[in-house]
Scaffold this motif. Structure first.
Motif, mmCIF file in Angstrom:
data_model
loop_
_atom_site.group_PDB
_atom_site.id
_atom_site.type_symbol
_atom_site.label_atom_id
_atom_site.label_comp_id
_atom_site.label_asym_id
_atom_site.label_seq_id
_atom_site.Cartn_x
_atom_site.Cartn_y
_atom_site.Cartn_z
ATOM 1 N N VAL A 19 -7.490 -9.185 6.187
ATOM 2 C CA VAL A 19 -7.818 -8.611 4.885
ATOM 3 C C VAL A 19 -6.575 -7.974 4.265
ATOM 4 O O VAL A 19 -6.296 -8.144 3.070
ATOM 5 C CB VAL A 19 -8.957 -7.578 5.010
ATOM 6 C CG1 VAL A 19 -9.118 -6.766 3.732
ATOM 7 C CG2 VAL A 19 -10.263 -8.274 5.361
ATOM 8 N N ALA A 20 -5.788 -7.263 5.072
ATOM 9 C CA ALA A 20 -4.572 -6.615 4.555
ATOM 10 C C ALA A 20 -3.552 -7.659 4.076
ATOM 11 O O ALA A 20 -2.956 -7.515 2.995
ATOM 12 C CB ALA A 20 -3.957 -5.733 5.636
ATOM 13 N N VAL A 21 -3.351 -8.716 4.858
ATOM 14 C CA VAL A 21 -2.404 -9.772 4.462
ATOM 15 C C VAL A 21 -2.901 -10.479 3.205
ATOM 16 O O VAL A 21 -2.122 -10.782 2.289
ATOM 17 C CB VAL A 21 -2.180 -10.773 5.630
ATOM 18 C CG1 VAL A 21 -1.443 -12.011 5.168
ATOM 19 C CG2 VAL A 21 -1.431 -10.111 6.761
ATOM 20 N N GLY A 22 -4.190 -10.732 3.118
ATOM 21 C CA GLY A 22 -4.750 -11.372 1.926
ATOM 22 C C GLY A 22 -4.571 -10.514 0.690
ATOM 23 O O GLY A 22 -4.205 -11.013 -0.383
ATOM 24 N N ALA A 23 -4.823 -9.208 0.826
ATOM 25 C CA ALA A 23 -4.656 -8.296 -0.310
ATOM 26 C C ALA A 23 -3.183 -8.234 -0.726
ATOM 27 O O ALA A 23 -2.851 -8.250 -1.925
ATOM 28 C CB ALA A 23 -5.170 -6.907 0.055
ATOM 29 N N LEU A 24 -2.285 -8.183 0.249
ATOM 30 C CA LEU A 24 -0.855 -8.135 -0.043
ATOM 31 C C LEU A 24 -0.407 -9.418 -0.747
ATOM 32 O O LEU A 24 0.330 -9.364 -1.738
ATOM 33 C CB LEU A 24 -0.070 -7.929 1.258
ATOM 34 C CG LEU A 24 1.443 -7.832 1.113
ATOM 35 C CD1 LEU A 24 1.824 -6.578 0.354
ATOM 36 C CD2 LEU A 24 2.098 -7.849 2.476
ATOM 37 N N ALA A 25 -0.867 -10.557 -0.269
ATOM 38 C CA ALA A 25 -0.497 -11.845 -0.876
ATOM 39 C C ALA A 25 -1.039 -11.944 -2.301
ATOM 40 O O ALA A 25 -0.346 -12.403 -3.218
ATOM 41 C CB ALA A 25 -1.007 -12.998 -0.030
ATOM 42 N N THR A 26 -2.260 -11.490 -2.509
ATOM 43 C CA THR A 26 -2.853 -11.523 -3.842
ATOM 44 C C THR A 26 -2.063 -10.633 -4.800
ATOM 45 O O THR A 26 -1.784 -11.012 -5.936
ATOM 46 C CB THR A 26 -4.314 -11.056 -3.785
ATOM 47 O OG1 THR A 26 -5.029 -11.885 -2.868
ATOM 48 C CG2 THR A 26 -4.972 -11.119 -5.145
ATOM 49 N N ARG A 27 -1.681 -9.466 -4.330
ATOM 50 C CA ARG A 27 -0.912 -8.538 -5.154
ATOM 51 C C ARG A 27 0.446 -9.101 -5.528
ATOM 52 O O ARG A 27 0.874 -9.029 -6.678
ATOM 53 C CB ARG A 27 -0.730 -7.237 -4.369
ATOM 54 C CG ARG A 27 -1.051 -6.030 -5.144
ATOM 55 C CD ARG A 27 -1.049 -4.835 -4.268
ATOM 56 N NE ARG A 27 -0.436 -3.768 -5.032
ATOM 57 C CZ ARG A 27 0.008 -2.660 -4.543
ATOM 58 N NH1 ARG A 27 -0.049 -2.451 -3.260
ATOM 59 N NH2 ARG A 27 0.510 -1.751 -5.309
ATOM 60 N N ARG A 28 1.136 -9.665 -4.533
ATOM 61 C CA ARG A 28 2.457 -10.258 -4.794
ATOM 62 C C ARG A 28 2.350 -11.438 -5.762
ATOM 63 O O ARG A 28 3.187 -11.596 -6.639
ATOM 64 C CB ARG A 28 3.100 -10.733 -3.495
ATOM 65 C CG ARG A 28 3.737 -9.626 -2.747
ATOM 66 C CD ARG A 28 4.637 -10.184 -1.704
ATOM 67 N NE ARG A 28 5.645 -9.197 -1.442
ATOM 68 C CZ ARG A 28 6.800 -9.460 -0.913
ATOM 69 N NH1 ARG A 28 7.099 -10.679 -0.565
ATOM 70 N NH2 ARG A 28 7.669 -8.515 -0.700
ATOM 71 N N THR A 29 1.347 -12.252 -5.588
ATOM 72 C CA THR A 29 1.157 -13.402 -6.468
ATOM 73 C C THR A 29 0.897 -12.942 -7.894
ATOM 74 O O THR A 29 1.460 -13.498 -8.838
ATOM 75 C CB THR A 29 -0.019 -14.263 -5.971
ATOM 76 O OG1 THR A 29 0.217 -14.645 -4.627
ATOM 77 C CG2 THR A 29 -0.195 -15.499 -6.814
ATOM 78 N N ARG A 30 0.076 -11.927 -8.053
ATOM 79 C CA ARG A 30 -0.221 -11.417 -9.384
ATOM 80 C C ARG A 30 1.046 -10.857 -10.037
ATOM 81 O O ARG A 30 1.301 -11.107 -11.214
ATOM 82 C CB ARG A 30 -1.298 -10.332 -9.304
ATOM 83 C CG ARG A 30 -1.724 -9.841 -10.683
ATOM 84 C CD ARG A 30 -2.861 -8.841 -10.627
ATOM 85 N NE ARG A 30 -4.054 -9.474 -10.089
ATOM 86 C CZ ARG A 30 -4.833 -8.933 -9.159
ATOM 87 N NH1 ARG A 30 -4.556 -7.743 -8.671
ATOM 88 N NH2 ARG A 30 -5.898 -9.560 -8.728
ATOM 89 N N ARG A 31 1.853 -10.101 -9.273
ATOM 90 C CA ARG A 31 3.094 -9.546 -9.820
ATOM 91 C C ARG A 31 4.066 -10.657 -10.224
ATOM 92 O O ARG A 31 4.697 -10.587 -11.286
ATOM 93 C CB ARG A 31 3.779 -8.646 -8.789
ATOM 94 C CG ARG A 31 3.155 -7.295 -8.668
ATOM 95 C CD ARG A 31 3.951 -6.447 -7.719
ATOM 96 N NE ARG A 31 3.291 -5.187 -7.451
ATOM 97 C CZ ARG A 31 3.634 -4.366 -6.489
ATOM 98 N NH1 ARG A 31 4.627 -4.691 -5.670
ATOM 99 N NH2 ARG A 31 3.003 -3.246 -6.316
#
Length: 135
Positions: A19-31
């Motif tokens: 869940v943490a890696v998914g949230a981090l990846a989603t955040r980076r992709t959005r940025r």
């Protein structure tokens, strides 16, 4: 039962890490997506478009200038290559390959001149070069 508790903790740990890696990846992709959108918006301003067009025109001018210099250099090289094939006495162009030419005239020494009178040798038998020399 102790083993079962360890497996449950491992599963919870891996689930939380996922869940943490998914949230981090989603955040980076959005940025990254927002940064790309902002860069595109900045690139589409009238001043940025004008600067890109000016750069393209300057690059085209440099390419044309370079091509013209290459053509001039090629023409000079070709002229230097054909220079030995030009008859120094008449200025006529001899259509021979450089290896078929005889000895080259020494600079400073006048080329041989036809001394016969123009009517002494008929032009039809003397050839076009002799006709040009005597005319």
């Amino acid at each position: 039962m102790h083993e079962r508790g360890i497996r449950t903790v491992k599963r919870i740990y891996y689930f939380g890490a996922g869940v943490a890696v998914g949230a981090l990846a989603t955040r980076r992709t959005r940025r990254a997506k927002e940064a790309a959108r902002a860069a595109l918006a900045a690139k589409l301003t009238p001043s940025a478009v004008a600067a890109d067009v000016a750069d393209a025109i300057a690059e085209l001018g440099n390419a044309v200038g370079s091509f013209a210099a290459d053509v001039r250099q090629g023409a000079a090289n070709r002229r230097a290559q054909y220079r030995p094939m030009i008859d120094n006495a008449t200025g006529a162009v001899a259509l021979l390959a450089p290896d078929q030419l005889g000895p080259q005239p020494v600079p400073g020494i006048a080329a041989s001149v036809v001394t016969a009178a123009p009517d002494a040798v008929p032009a039809a038998t003397a050839g076009p070069a002799a006709a040009r020399r005597t005319a």
